[in-house]
Design a protein around this motif. Structure first.
Motif, mmCIF file in Angstrom:
data_model
loop_
_atom_site.group_PDB
_atom_site.id
_atom_site.type_symbol
_atom_site.label_atom_id
_atom_site.label_comp_id
_atom_site.label_asym_id
_atom_site.label_seq_id
_atom_site.Cartn_x
_atom_site.Cartn_y
_atom_site.Cartn_z
ATOM 1 N N ILE A 79 -2.831 -5.088 -0.265
ATOM 2 C CA ILE A 79 -2.499 -3.652 -0.674
ATOM 3 C C ILE A 79 -3.619 -2.854 0.216
ATOM 4 C CG2 ILE A 79 -2.260 -1.936 -2.513
ATOM 5 C CD1 ILE A 79 -1.987 -4.325 -4.364
ATOM 6 N N HIS A 80 -3.115 -2.344 1.295
ATOM 7 C CA HIS A 80 -3.958 -1.372 2.263
ATOM 8 C C HIS A 80 -3.044 -0.883 3.404
ATOM 9 C CE1 HIS A 80 -4.146 -4.243 5.586
ATOM 10 N NE2 HIS A 80 -4.360 -5.240 4.559
ATOM 11 N N GLU A 81 -3.577 0.232 3.969
ATOM 12 C CA GLU A 81 -2.828 1.088 4.929
ATOM 13 C C GLU A 81 -2.169 0.301 6.074
ATOM 14 O OE1 GLU A 81 -6.031 4.178 3.639
ATOM 15 O OE2 GLU A 81 -5.939 2.007 3.972
ATOM 16 N N VAL A 144 -3.743 2.103 -6.945
ATOM 17 C CA VAL A 144 -3.324 2.593 -5.571
ATOM 18 C C VAL A 144 -1.763 2.321 -5.681
ATOM 19 C CG1 VAL A 144 -3.221 1.375 -3.311
ATOM 20 C CG2 VAL A 144 -5.297 1.948 -4.432
ATOM 21 N N LEU A 145 -1.112 1.144 -6.337
ATOM 22 C CA LEU A 145 0.051 0.799 -6.380
ATOM 23 C C LEU A 145 1.025 1.872 -7.207
ATOM 24 C CD1 LEU A 145 0.222 -2.957 -6.880
ATOM 25 C CD2 LEU A 145 0.927 -1.754 -4.886
ATOM 26 N N ALA A 146 0.355 2.348 -8.359
ATOM 27 C CA ALA A 146 0.793 3.453 -9.078
ATOM 28 C C ALA A 146 1.128 4.571 -8.073
ATOM 29 C CB ALA A 146 0.039 3.878 -10.267
ATOM 30 N N ASP A 147 0.068 5.061 -7.368
ATOM 31 C CA ASP A 147 -0.049 6.206 -6.779
ATOM 32 C C ASP A 147 0.987 6.011 -5.480
ATOM 33 O OD1 ASP A 147 -1.953 7.378 -7.987
ATOM 34 O OD2 ASP A 147 -3.587 6.717 -6.484
ATOM 35 N N ASN A 148 1.458 4.933 -5.012
ATOM 36 C CA ASN A 148 2.521 4.813 -4.061
ATOM 37 C C ASN A 148 3.894 4.391 -4.514
ATOM 38 O OD1 ASN A 148 1.481 4.430 -1.171
ATOM 39 N ND2 ASN A 148 -0.202 3.931 -2.574
ATOM 40 N N GLY A 149 4.096 4.704 -6.005
ATOM 41 C CA GLY A 149 5.333 4.471 -6.880
ATOM 42 C C GLY A 149 5.584 3.157 -7.402
#
Length: 372
Positions: A79-81, A144-149
Motif C-alpha cells: 500500500i504505497h504510491e 491510508v486505505l480509508a483515505d483512498n476510499g
C-alpha cells in the motif's frame, strides 16, 4: 499472489533456485520469505500454486476458477504510491473465487497522507469486494486505505508473530544482567521512502550496532543487502568490491572500518531457509532490530525483542502488538541494560492472546481454513 521464495515440505519457504553468485550479488529481502512462510503455517490447505499477474492467460484464469478455493495476497508493503501491479487488475476482475489480503501494510517514511494511484485504488477495491475485510497490520495502514476510499478493513497485525501457532506464548525473559547473547537485525540499505534523513539513519544505526557488539556476544542478522552477503559468503573478490561500495556509501569510514570489518567477517548470519532463522534465534537471549522480521520471529520463538523505529512500518507493528520500541537516539542516550528491562513486555504479554484471537477471528470470518 506475489509469493517470495520456493516452497518445500508443504509449508516451508527457502530462497529461489539460482546461481549462488547471482543470489549474493542481488538484493532479496529475507523478511518477505518470513511473511510467506508464516502465513502458510497458519493456513490449513492441501496445495497451492502461484497466481500469475505478469503473463496470465485465459487458460490460467479458467484453471484458477476451476481448481482453487481462494487467493491469498502475501502480507507485505503493498500500500504505497509507487506500487506496480502488472496485470493483477485484469486477473482479479476475471476471478470468481474469493481474494484475501491478511496482514498487508502501508509504507511511508513518516505518518502522512498517502495518495494511491488509480490502479492501486481499483486493486484494493476489487480485493475488498471479494472478502469480508482486508486485514492490515495497523492503524496507519487502515487510515491510508480509508483515505483512498477503501473502508472494508480490519487491523490484525502480521502473521510472523503467530508462526508457531502458540496462543499461550511465554517469553523467556531474563534480568538485564543475565542477557548475554544478542541478535541485532541490520537494515543498512534505505531510501527516503523509509527514513526521512538517510544520513542520520546510517550514522545512528552504525553507532548502535558498534555499541551492542562491543557489549554483548552479538549475532548480526542480515536480510538481503549484497555487500553483507559477500562477507557472509567469504567471497574475497566480492568482499573487495563490497568494501569499496560500503566506503562510498559512508558506512565504512576511516574511524570505524576496522571494527565493522571484524564484525562482518565473524558475526554475520544469513538464512537461506526460514526455519534456519528460527533455529538461530532460539540460541539468543534478546533481539534488537531495525528489521521487523528480525524481531517478530524472535518473539514468536519466545525470545524478547525490541524494535528500533524509523518508519511507519516498524512503529505501526510495534503499536499493534504492544512491542517495546525505541529510536536509535533513545537507546544510545541510556545504559543498554535499560533497553533489556523485562518489565517493558507486560503490555505485550497482556495483549498477546487477544491479538492472536483477532488474527484468527478474521481468518474464521473469511472462512479461510486455518490451524490457529
Amino acid at each position: 499472489m506475489i509469493p517470495a521464495g520456493k516452497r518445500y515440505e508443504h509449508d516451508k519457504i527457502m530462497i529461489y533456485d539460482q546461481v549462488r553468485s547471482d543470489y549474493i550479488n542481488s538484493y532479496f529481502n529475507t523478511g518477505d520469505m518470513m511473511v510467506y512462510d508464516s502465513i502458510l503455517k497458519l493456513l490449513d490447505f492441501a496445495d497451492l500454486d502461484v497466481l500469475k499477474i505478469a503473463n496470465p492467460t485465459e487458460a490460467d484464469i479458467a484453471r484458477y476458477n476451476a481448481i482453487f478455493d481462494y487467493v491469498i495476497l502475501r502480507a507485505s508493503n503493498f500500500i504505497h504510491e509507487y506500487m506496480r501491479w502488472e496485470k493483477a487488475e485484469w486477473v482479479l476482475g476475471q476471478l470468481k473465487i474469493p481474494v484475501y489480503a491478511i496482514g498487508v501494510g502501508a509504507q511511508a517514511e513518516a505518518r502522512r497522507k498517502v495518495e494511491l494511484s488509480d490502479e492501486s485504488k481499483r486493486i484494493w477495491s476489487l480485493i475488498a469486494e471479494r472478502s469480508r475485510a482486508i486485514g492490515v497490520r495497523g492503524a496507519f495502514s487502515a487510515e491510508v486505505l480509508a483515505d483512498n476510499g477503501i473502508k472494508n478493513v480490519e487491523v490484525v497485525g502480521c502473521p510472523s508473530l503467530f508462526r508457531n501457532r502458540d496462543r499461550d506464548l511465554k517469553l523467556a525473559l531474563k534480568a538485564p544482567a543475565d542477557n548475554k547473547r544478542i541478535a541485532f537485525s541490520l537494515r543498512r540499505e534505505t531510501s527516503h521512502y523509509y527514513a526521512a534523513d538517510t544520513k542520520a539513519f546510517t550514522r545512528m544505526q552504525r553507532e548502535l550496532l558498534l555499541r551492542v557488539s562491543d557489549t554483548y556476544d552479538t549475532t548480526v542478522t542480515i536480510h538481503g543487502e549484497p555487500e553483507e552477503k559477500a562477507f557472509f559468503a567469504k567471497d574475497e573478490a566480492a568482499i573487495g568490491q563490497a568494501t569499496e561500495r560500503l566506503r562510498k556509501a559512508e558506512w565504512f569510514t576511516p574511524e570505524n572500518e576496522a571494527r565493522l570489518t571484524d564484525i562482518y567477517r565473524s558475526r554475520l548470519f544469513l538464512n537461506d531457509r526460514v526455519e534456519d532463522y528460527d533455529t538461530m534465534i532460539r540460541k539468543h537471549d534478546f533481539a534488537i532490530g531495525y528489521r521487523v522480521h528480525g524481531v517478530l520471529p524472535a518473539l514468536a520463538n519466545r525470545v524478547p525483542g525490541v524494535v528500533v523505529s524509523y518508519d511507519t512500518r516498524s512503529s505501526e507493528l510495534a503499536e499493534t502488538f504492544s512491542i517495546p520500541t525505541y529510536s536509535a537516539e533513545a537507546i544510545l542516550e541510556q545504559p543498554l541494560e535499560k533497553v533489556l528491562d523485562p518489565g517493558q513486555f507486560d503490555p505485550f504479554k497482556k495483549n498477546f492472546g487477544s491479538n492472536y484471537d483477532r488474527f484468527k477471528g478474521l481468518l474464521d470470518r473469511c472462512a479461510i481454513p486455518n490451524r490457529m
